[in-house]
Design an enzyme around this catalytic site. Structure first.
Site, PDB file in Angstrom:
ATOM      1  N   HIS A 222      -9.756  -8.751   3.438  1.00 50.80           N
ATOM      2  CA  HIS A 222      -9.564  -7.714   2.520  1.00 50.80           C
ATOM      3  C   HIS A 222      -8.458  -6.830   2.503  1.00 50.80           C
ATOM      4  O   HIS A 222      -8.123  -6.093   1.815  1.00 50.80           O
ATOM      5  CB  HIS A 222     -10.841  -6.889   2.625  1.00 50.80           C
ATOM      6  CG  HIS A 222     -11.172  -5.965   1.262  1.00 50.80           C
ATOM      7  ND1 HIS A 222     -11.305  -4.841   1.342  1.00 50.80           N
ATOM      8  CD2 HIS A 222     -11.366  -6.511   0.111  1.00 50.80           C
ATOM      9  CE1 HIS A 222     -11.592  -4.369  -0.130  1.00 50.80           C
ATOM     10  NE2 HIS A 222     -11.620  -5.340  -0.734  1.00 50.80           N
ATOM     11  N   LYS A 224      -4.595  -5.561   1.989  1.00 48.95           N
ATOM     12  CA  LYS A 224      -3.475  -5.576   0.923  1.00 48.95           C
ATOM     13  C   LYS A 224      -2.241  -5.076   1.661  1.00 48.95           C
ATOM     14  O   LYS A 224      -2.226  -3.748   1.648  1.00 48.95           O
ATOM     15  CB  LYS A 224      -3.793  -4.975  -0.348  1.00 48.95           C
ATOM     16  CG  LYS A 224      -5.011  -5.523  -0.891  1.00 48.95           C
ATOM     17  CD  LYS A 224      -6.215  -4.916  -0.859  1.00 48.95           C
ATOM     18  CE  LYS A 224      -7.642  -5.352  -1.573  1.00 48.95           C
ATOM     19  NZ  LYS A 224      -8.719  -4.738  -1.088  1.00 48.95           N
ATOM     20  N   ASP A 229      11.755  -7.029   5.087  1.00 46.50           N
ATOM     21  CA  ASP A 229      12.998  -6.669   6.078  1.00 46.50           C
ATOM     22  C   ASP A 229      12.628  -6.126   6.977  1.00 46.50           C
ATOM     23  O   ASP A 229      13.446  -5.431   7.883  1.00 46.50           O
ATOM     24  CB  ASP A 229      14.069  -6.305   5.279  1.00 46.50           C
ATOM     25  CG  ASP A 229      14.732  -7.224   4.291  1.00 46.50           C
ATOM     26  OD1 ASP A 229      14.690  -8.691   4.480  1.00 46.50           O
ATOM     27  OD2 ASP A 229      15.011  -7.002   3.462  1.00 46.50           O
ATOM     28  N   HIS A 402     -10.528   2.583  -8.107  1.00 43.32           N
ATOM     29  CA  HIS A 402     -10.676   1.502  -6.917  1.00 43.32           C
ATOM     30  C   HIS A 402     -10.027   1.955  -5.820  1.00 43.32           C
ATOM     31  O   HIS A 402      -9.896   1.306  -4.809  1.00 43.32           O
ATOM     32  CB  HIS A 402      -9.894   0.290  -7.454  1.00 43.32           C
ATOM     33  CG  HIS A 402     -10.157  -0.950  -6.476  1.00 43.32           C
ATOM     34  ND1 HIS A 402      -9.205  -1.442  -5.809  1.00 43.32           N
ATOM     35  CD2 HIS A 402     -11.400  -1.479  -6.500  1.00 43.32           C
ATOM     36  CE1 HIS A 402      -9.753  -2.501  -5.197  1.00 43.32           C
ATOM     37  NE2 HIS A 402     -11.067  -2.822  -5.515  1.00 43.32           N
ATOM     38  N   LYS A 404      -9.236   3.848  -2.217  1.00 42.03           N
ATOM     39  CA  LYS A 404      -9.919   3.998  -0.990  1.00 42.03           C
ATOM     40  C   LYS A 404      -9.243   5.113  -0.058  1.00 42.03           C
ATOM     41  O   LYS A 404      -8.414   4.872   0.808  1.00 42.03           O
ATOM     42  CB  LYS A 404     -10.067   2.858  -0.303  1.00 42.03           C
ATOM     43  CG  LYS A 404     -10.588   1.513  -0.904  1.00 42.03           C
ATOM     44  CD  LYS A 404      -9.543   0.589  -1.660  1.00 42.03           C
ATOM     45  CE  LYS A 404     -10.025  -0.706  -2.034  1.00 42.03           C
ATOM     46  NZ  LYS A 404     -11.404  -0.759  -2.461  1.00 42.03           N
ATOM     47  N   ASP A 409      -9.430  18.610   5.552  1.00 38.88           N
ATOM     48  CA  ASP A 409      -8.729  19.922   5.834  1.00 38.88           C
ATOM     49  C   ASP A 409      -7.517  20.196   5.511  1.00 38.88           C
ATOM     50  O   ASP A 409      -6.576  20.706   6.107  1.00 38.88           O
ATOM     51  CB  ASP A 409      -9.247  20.176   7.526  1.00 38.88           C
ATOM     52  CG  ASP A 409     -10.550  20.223   7.791  1.00 38.88           C
ATOM     53  OD1 ASP A 409     -11.332  20.391   6.844  1.00 38.88           O
ATOM     54  OD2 ASP A 409     -11.094  20.094   8.838  1.00 38.88           O
TER      55      ASP A 409
END
Length: 484
Positions: A222, A224, A229, A402, A404, A409
């Site tokens: 999952h 991404k 370089d 979408h 995440k 704090d």
């Protein structure tokens, strides 16, 4: 075939009893065990299919061997303690205040914490994608990409064309895509032109050999991420496709978050890619200076960053444990954005305890489903978290969120591919960045507050107006939540 049909029901019952025994001795959490037992007993046919696809724990047996995650990551282990201690001694307020998070990540991943980083936070998917394409087109040595989904559409074709263009300049390109997430593209001709190019290598993550009986539906990649370089890295929640740029009428505007990192922490993203490349290709990439440049003579910034991978073959559920500690350690503010909110008992208790203790806890989730069962499971948690003092917001139903992202704090933020659900916590291959930089966290919180302007706050009185049908559907989805 006709002679087999009369005995099929008896065989199904026998196999279900075998599965029930496996569940009882599987040492899963009580909630997961009870969920599987109920499904297998009361819905034998559906339960058989679901358990075959999603229930059997192959992760430390045959299908996922203990590949050498430690081979690459443990080589960094001797740096971990030194880096952690030195950086803490330099007086980072954020690091000192959240040193338990740093200890957990360092111990579990064996990856060092790096300070020499510059981080750019993106909240607009079109801007994210354009930045990725610009950096890809300016690559001079190599590009490493890893995505759950690369779609065969106009957005995917833009990425493909950019890769082909730079490959013609003798840039080496390696791509990992997940077989389940990118199955439509892999079945089409989309990747064939890439495979033919001598400077491009494509790897499919855990191919499905028997599509109709998919024993590999669990344990998907999952992640991404992009490395360019060895000096530029991207990670976040966005896949590659038209819908992620807001071109899909069903979802409309797509809200996602990604970061662009320049500096030392790119080394750790590269290490994670090396590990995954070995997993799918059984080829060890050489650790040469082109892949791991010397950053000692260049100052990129002071964003203290820990790259944290998590996978089913690790000894620890690292991201789950870091999410738990993040929530449990929150004192003044805790802001969470996730498309799927299906916490286990520990995370749920930590969240409610933080709110009961007076922490400002805000949770942002989508206002419309992309998967109806996970959406109902998400909303099934609203009532009890609201009762504890958590403020719940649902995003504009004409848009889709979408991201995440978690901030704690005003000191630390996590951005990556992991949702607040049990599939991301325990099953899938995920990656996230924990960032200890007040300026970066302030930017992320600014984006969060702007998202709340496009959201609706949910109150207990709203939930009381739900129909019996919705309440029943949520209860059923909640029953399935440990196995979603």
């Amino acid at each position: 075939m006709s002679s087999f049909l009369p005995i099929f029901p008896k065989l199904l019952i026998l196999l279900n009893y075998v599965f029930i025994i496996i569940v009882l001795f599987g040492k899963k959490s009580p909630s997961k065990t009870i969920s599987w037992l109920l499904v297998l007993y009361f819905m034998p046919t559906l339960g058989f299919i679901l358990y075959l696809f999603f229930g059997i724990d192959w992760r430390k047996k045959r299908i996922i061997s203990r590949i050498s995650e430690s081979k690459y990551l443990n080589e960094e282990g001797n740096k971990t303690t030194t880096y952690r201690e030195n950086l803490l001694l330099k007086g980072h307020i954020e690091a000192n205040a959240k040193k338990e998070l740093i200890n957990i990540a360092a111990t579990a991943t064996k990856l060092p914490l790096y300070e020499n980083n510059s981080i750019q936070v993106f909240s607009n998917t079109n801007t994210i994608f354009q930045s990725m394409i610009n950096d890809i087109e300016n690559a001079t040595h190599h590009i490493h990409l890893e995505f759950y989904i690369i779609n065969n559409d106009s957005t995917g074709q833009i990425l493909r064309d950019a890769l082909l263009k730079v490959a013609s300049k003798n840039v080496s390109i390696k791509i990992i895509v997940d077989v389940i997430g990118s199955r439509k593209s892999l079945k089409s001709n989309f990747f064939k032109v890439l495979k033919k190019h001598p400077n491009i290598n494509l790897a499919a993550f855990r191919p499905v050999w028997i599509p109709l009986v998919n024993l590999k539906a669990n344990y998907r990649n999952h992640r991404k991420l992009i490395i360019i370089d060895g000096t530029i890295g991207y990670l976040g929640g966005m896949n590659v496709g038209d819908e992620y740029l807001g071109k899909n009428k069903r979802f409309g505007y797509w809200r996602d978050t990604a970061i662009r990192i320049t500096g030392e922490s790119v080394n750790n993203i590269q290490l994670v890619f090396f590990q995954d490349w070995y997993f799918v290709k059984k080829i060890r990439l050489s650790r040469n200076p082109f892949y791991f440049p010397d950053f000692s003579n260049t100052c990129f910034g002071t964003s203290l960053t820990h790259i944290v991978p998590s996978s089913p073959h690790s000894n620890w559920d690292t991201i789950a444990q870091l999410y738990f500690e993040s929530i449990a350690s929150a004192r003044t503010s805790l802001y969470i954005t996730t498309p799927y909110f299906i916490p286990d008992e520990a995370l749920l208790m930590a969240l409610k305890t933080a709110a009961l203790g007076g922490c400002d806890v805000k949770l942002l989730v989508p206002g419309r489903p992309d998967h109806i069962l996970t959406f109902l499971a998400t909303t099934s948690f609203f009532e009890e978290v609201l009762a504890s003092g958590v403020q719940v917001f649902t995003y504009d139903p004409h848009r889709f969120v979408h991201s995440k992202v978690i901030t704690v704090d005003n000191m630390v933020a996590s951005i990556g591919s992991a949702n607040v659900d049990q599939r991301s916590m325990n099953i899938n291959f995920e990656i996230t960045a924990f960032i200890y930089d007040k300026k970066v966290v302030a930017t992320i919180n600014e984006h969060f507050m702007n998202d709340l302007k496009h959201s609706r706050q949910i109150y207990l009185s709203d939930l009381q107006q739900r129909s019996i049908f919705i309440k029943t559907a949520e209860s059923v989805a909640r029953l399935f939540s440990p196995i979603l």
